[in-house]
Motif scaffolding. Sequence first.
Motif, PDB file in Angstrom:
ATOM      1  N   UNK A 225       0.892  -1.150   0.115  1.00  0.00           N
ATOM      2  CA  UNK A 225       0.078   0.026   0.155  1.00  0.00           C
ATOM      3  C   UNK A 225       0.815   1.153   0.114  1.00  0.00           C
ATOM      4  N   UNK A 226       2.001   1.095   0.749  1.00  0.00           N
ATOM      5  CA  UNK A 226       2.859   2.453   1.031  1.00  0.00           C
ATOM      6  C   UNK A 226       3.370   2.605  -0.589  1.00  0.00           C
ATOM      7  N   UNK A 227       3.829   1.683  -1.323  1.00  0.00           N
ATOM      8  CA  UNK A 227       4.480   1.729  -2.584  1.00  0.00           C
ATOM      9  C   UNK A 227       3.656   2.165  -3.498  1.00  0.00           C
ATOM     10  N   UNK A 228       2.329   1.752  -3.622  1.00  0.00           N
ATOM     11  CA  UNK A 228       1.197   2.096  -4.466  1.00  0.00           C
ATOM     12  C   UNK A 228       0.857   3.681  -4.238  1.00  0.00           C
ATOM     13  N   UNK A 229       0.608   4.087  -2.862  1.00  0.00           N
ATOM     14  CA  UNK A 229       0.138   5.505  -2.680  1.00  0.00           C
ATOM     15  C   UNK A 229       1.410   6.316  -2.778  1.00  0.00           C
ATOM     16  N   UNK A 230       2.643   5.972  -2.780  1.00  0.00           N
ATOM     17  CA  UNK A 230       3.587   6.900  -3.215  1.00  0.00           C
ATOM     18  C   UNK A 230       3.707   7.086  -4.701  1.00  0.00           C
ATOM     19  N   UNK A 231       3.165   6.047  -5.417  1.00  0.00           N
ATOM     20  CA  UNK A 231       3.312   6.197  -6.795  1.00  0.00           C
ATOM     21  C   UNK A 231       2.374   6.845  -7.471  1.00  0.00           C
TER      22      UNK A 231
END
Length: 221
Positions: free
Chosen positions: A20-26
Amino acid sequence: MGEEVKLLGVWGSPFSSRVEIALRLKGVQYEFFEEDLHNKSALLLKSNPVHKKIPVLLHNDKPIAESHVVLEYIDETWKQGFSILPEDPFERAHARFWARFLDEKCLPAIWKACWGSEEPEKAVEEACELLKLLEHELKGNKFFGGEKVGLVDIVGNFIAYWLRAIQEVVGVEILTKEKFPKIYDWSDEFVNVLQEILPRRDKLVAIFRGRFESTTTTTSN
């Protein structure tokens, strides 16, 4: 290009949270599907038949499993803005090394120290020895990725966020400002940057307290 992105995960899981962190940061739009690990969905079993675990990313119905693999897939698929891994091949290899160190060494040792080792003092000491290596690796940087969150920071989310909540519940002291000032400051910075993405701390503490109390009751009966 129309894209369908789904994440099969569990609320409060540090492994789901990494994705989720990776998706949101992207800036990637996705739909979250909550899994019951005691009654796994047919979609999860079909999407990850080898390990039958979360998280699983479904990108246009194509499944990608295992959080490290998913993070690299996200980085390679959505190039915009934020980069999870460095461009330099040596630095990429270095980041992968420490990410594996976190999962293969640190996480099991910390989990053992927090949840019922027969030799708790020894278990805490072993966990602290590993954190000393991380403390040294941070050097003078804000994050393991330098001035911004990267692969090692995301994989280290358990230490940055979950560990302090667990410590509060079970009464052990592993990560403290006195023992590990650099990691402690890193964890504060990590939470400041990602607080809108991370699960609510009070809910996490309540879950861990329930687990700890049930374990204590079972042990004492």
